[in-house]
Design a protein around this motif. Structure first.
Motif, PDB file in Angstrom:
ATOM      1  N   TYR A 172     -12.941   2.546  12.089  1.00  0.00           N
ATOM      2  CA  TYR A 172     -11.724   2.403  11.575  1.00  0.00           C
ATOM      3  C   TYR A 172     -11.681   0.987  10.786  1.00  0.00           C
ATOM      4  O   TYR A 172     -11.208   1.355   9.347  1.00  0.00           O
ATOM      5  N   ASN A 173     -12.055   0.035  10.926  1.00  0.00           N
ATOM      6  CA  ASN A 173     -12.170  -1.014  10.119  1.00  0.00           C
ATOM      7  C   ASN A 173     -13.361  -0.923   8.957  1.00  0.00           C
ATOM      8  O   ASN A 173     -12.907  -1.168   7.907  1.00  0.00           O
ATOM      9  N   LEU A 174     -14.258   0.019   9.124  1.00  0.00           N
ATOM     10  CA  LEU A 174     -15.067   0.206   7.955  1.00  0.00           C
ATOM     11  C   LEU A 174     -14.268   0.977   6.912  1.00  0.00           C
ATOM     12  O   LEU A 174     -14.562   0.976   5.912  1.00  0.00           O
ATOM     13  N   ASN A 175     -13.381   2.056   7.657  1.00  0.00           N
ATOM     14  CA  ASN A 175     -12.728   2.885   6.987  1.00  0.00           C
ATOM     15  C   ASN A 175     -11.707   2.112   5.946  1.00  0.00           C
ATOM     16  O   ASN A 175     -11.462   2.217   4.696  1.00  0.00           O
ATOM     17  N   LYS A 176     -11.041   1.072   6.548  1.00  0.00           N
ATOM     18  CA  LYS A 176      -9.968   0.327   6.158  1.00  0.00           C
ATOM     19  C   LYS A 176     -10.714  -0.431   4.824  1.00  0.00           C
ATOM     20  O   LYS A 176     -10.229  -0.383   3.658  1.00  0.00           O
ATOM     21  N   VAL A 177     -11.886  -1.034   5.144  1.00  0.00           N
ATOM     22  CA  VAL A 177     -12.563  -1.837   3.932  1.00  0.00           C
ATOM     23  C   VAL A 177     -12.834  -0.876   2.768  1.00  0.00           C
ATOM     24  O   VAL A 177     -12.699  -0.975   1.493  1.00  0.00           O
ATOM     25  N   SER A 178     -13.244   0.324   3.220  1.00  0.00           N
ATOM     26  CA  SER A 178     -13.677   1.222   2.192  1.00  0.00           C
ATOM     27  C   SER A 178     -12.461   1.824   1.124  1.00  0.00           C
ATOM     28  O   SER A 178     -12.462   2.282   0.162  1.00  0.00           O
ATOM     29  N   ARG A 179     -11.237   1.752   1.957  1.00  0.00           N
ATOM     30  CA  ARG A 179      -9.957   2.135   1.149  1.00  0.00           C
ATOM     31  C   ARG A 179      -9.704   0.777   0.260  1.00  0.00           C
ATOM     32  O   ARG A 179      -8.440   0.803  -0.304  1.00  0.00           O
ATOM     33  N   GLY A 180     -10.558  -0.341   0.456  1.00  0.00           N
ATOM     34  CA  GLY A 180     -10.043  -1.157  -0.745  1.00  0.00           C
ATOM     35  C   GLY A 180      -9.293  -2.460  -0.111  1.00  0.00           C
ATOM     36  O   GLY A 180      -8.818  -3.134  -0.721  1.00  0.00           O
ATOM     37  N   PHE A 181      -9.164  -2.647   1.176  1.00  0.00           N
ATOM     38  CA  PHE A 181      -8.349  -3.345   1.684  1.00  0.00           C
ATOM     39  C   PHE A 181      -9.339  -4.788   1.884  1.00  0.00           C
ATOM     40  O   PHE A 181     -10.383  -4.622   2.293  1.00  0.00           O
TER      41      PHE A 181
END
Length: 544
Positions: A312-321
């Motif tokens: 989930y955290n990797l996903n959030k980073v990938s979404r530009g956060f």
RNA sequence: GCGCCCGUAGCUCAAGGGAUAGAGCGACGGCCUCCGGAGCCGUAGGUUGCAGGUUCGAAUCCUGUCGGGCGCACCA
């Protein structure tokens, strides 16, 4: 630039002539010593290993050259700097309030940094209860605060639609469904006994009739899962919406199945942080300060909850956060080190993963603690609470205790004494200010352009205006220290000063110059209270 | 046993190392011919759990200690 921001810049520039030290001044009310006060000289002295008095005196000398005659600077032992404004300076503060209006108190401190704030995220296996509600209110107001100080905030709700608890929930629905249709049923071990499960089952029954009995078990359970989760999600959304809490993103955990879990684990593997032991896959979190290593893939092949978190955290980073904030209940505090560890291991700076833990909420009724268990179905839902005490009182009550302290919720008090809730004190101040303005209008009094006011402010007005000048700093403080309670306390101070002022001094009917000055003040107070109430997620009632 | 959080007025809680530790509730006593009394003013109530330390200054930071809460899964 806000008045005190400007004054702070002068202080910093004065300090630059003394040393290369960079320091941000903190302001407070001057009390009997003046309008504003700062411990700036102490802070500088500490780092420079100098005498605070010496630095304070130096700063004062420099400031006298730079500031207009309108501001008096005094040094008080052992090193305080006190500032006293002429009426013109006071008027300048009011002018700022009017100019910025609904943006007074806002900053561009965050420079539009993309920030994901995830909060509440109650399990979809039951209604939102008091514990989740605390996280919901904290997250909501923190989001408002971060938004106000210039971050680009996305409010996110993590929907845990995967895992054994959801499985138990689905089986519970099935049992109730069969029961409802008069079929033999077996209630699952670890099932959910709450009445809401029955209602969900009945809703499904009224939609599908008995035809689900004909399906194969796997397909039948799929229907219960989809329908049950959809109903619960809509329910959570409605519950929170009733409190004025809206999310930008509802993120289902199941969507992480689409590659994110694999991606996260393969990054960790490539970097050499995964290993196999006892048939399970472990992440070497102890290499990043955690107490021990943690399992990410169980020996039965299923990923752990922690593994989903990493993905989930990797996903959030990938979404530009760039900044990720999670607000968790106290039962998750053990997960902080391992998540920070994983974030580092993925190659990111864990200072951008901000994990906030609030403490437990306990419910008391009749002087006794009421246990809250989702399984037995004995708990107070957020819906019931809001119905009982109202939206604003609910929010304020949940915010009115420090995030690190246990919150004992006295239900009897909430039911019987809602009028004692300090939220009404705040709102009453706002309403009162508004009503003075209304009355002024009714009497045909008009506030002239602020430039044309030649102000007369006495002590009580000066105190109030000083608070207005401090308000932007309080917003910023509350945001960066993650303490909504600070803002609530500040609001109570402002409301209290205003109530006292109102009682002792007439606005309408005072001598003309005074009346105009006070009317301007009342308007400014109303604007500032309105902005604060908005950030706190509270309504600003025109009448009470 | 280990980790996180909390011990402040009778109760619920504030106080980012600052000047005389503050609010609300509860108790007691005052204030409405006047802009909204859901308000205001006053009285009483404190060795900030305890012991050391750090410094110009400690409720706040550090160490120890005693109480209480929560957590220590190949559950979520």
């Amino acid at each position: 630039m806000y008045f005190l921001e400007n004054l702070g810049a002068e202080l910093r520039s004065a300090l630059s002539q003394y040393s290369t030290l960079e320091l941000e001044p903190l302001w407070e009310q001057g009390g009997k010593f003046g309008d504003f006060s700062t411990n700036f000289a102490f802070q500088a002295a500490r780092q420079l290993k100098k005498n605070p008095m010496e630095i304070a005196s130096f700063l004062r000398e420099r400031l006298l050259d730079r500031l207009s005659q309108k501001i008096t600077v005094e040094v008080a032992p052992p090193g305080f700097l006190n500032f006293i404004l002429q009426d013109e300076g006071m008027l300048q503060i009011l002018r700022e309030v009017f100019q910025k209006e609904e943006k007074y108190g806002y900053w561009d401190y965050g420079k539009g940094i993309r920030t994901n704030i995830e909060f509440c995220s109650a399990n979809p296996t039951g209604p939102i209860h008091l514990g989740n509600a605390r996280g919901a209110c904290l997250g909501h107001v923190l989001s408002n605060l971060w938004d106000a100080v210039g971050y680009d905030v996305t409010r996110e709700y993590y929907f845990d639609d995967v895992g054994t608890q959801v499985d138990a929930f689905v089986l519970s629905i099935e049992a109730r469904y069969r029961e409802h249709l008069g079929q033999p049923f077996q209630f699952p071990e670890n099932g959910y006994y709450g009445e809401y499960v029955r209602k969900i089952a009945e809703e499904i029954a009224s939609k599908y009739g008995s035809q689900l009995l004909e399906l194969k078990e796997q397909e039948r359970l799929k229907v219960f899962r989809e329908e049950g989760l959809t109903i619960m999600r809509a329910q959570h959304q409605r519950t929170l919406s009733n409190l004025g809490i809206e999310f930008d993103v509802w993120f289902p955990q199941s969507s992480l199945k689409e590659g994110w879990l694999d991606r996260a684990l393969s990054v960790l593997k490539e970097r050499g942080y995964l290993y196999e032991k006892d048939g399970a896959i472990w992440f070497a979190s102890s290499r990043f300060g955690d107490d021990k290593d943690r399992v990410v893939i169980r020996s039965n092949g299923e990923p752990t909850y922690f593994a989903w978190d990493i993905a989930y955290n990797l996903n959030k980073v990938s979404r530009g956060f760039q900044i990720i904030i999670d607000i968790w209940g106290p039962d998750h505090h053990g997960y902080v080190p391992r998540n920070k560890a994983a974030f580092e291991a993925l190659g990111y700076d864990s200072k951008n993963l901000i994990l906030i833990i609030y403490q437990i909420v306990k419910l008391f009724e009749g002087g006794e603690e009421v246990s809250m268990s989702k399984r037995t179905g004995e708990f107070l839902t957020l819906d019931e609470l809001v119905e009982t005490v109202g939206k604003d009182a609910t929010i304020f009550f949940l915010l009115n205790t420090g995030i690190d302290s246990n919150l004992d919720f006295n239900l009897d008090l909430a039911r019987e004494r809602t009028m004692d809730n300090p939220v009404y004190y705040l709102q009453y101040a706002y309403t009162r200010a508004l009503s003075i303005e209304r009355e002024a209008q009714a009497r045909g009094k008009k506030l002239p352009e602020i430039e044309n006011i030649s102000p007369t402010f006495g002590e009580p007005e000066r105190k109030l205006i000083a608070l207005l000048a401090l308000m932007p700093q309080e917003i910023l403080k509350a945001a960066v220290t993650m303490t909504p309670l600070r803002l609530a306390n500040f609001a109570k101070d402002l409301a209290g000063e205003f109530h006292a002022f109102y009682h002792d001094h007439r606005v309408l009917g005072a001598e003309e110059k005074v009346e105009i000055s006070r009317l301007a003040l009342v308007k400014a107070i109303r604007v500032v209270l309105s902005n604060i109430l908005k950030i706190l997620g509270l309504s600003a009632p025109e009448k009470m």
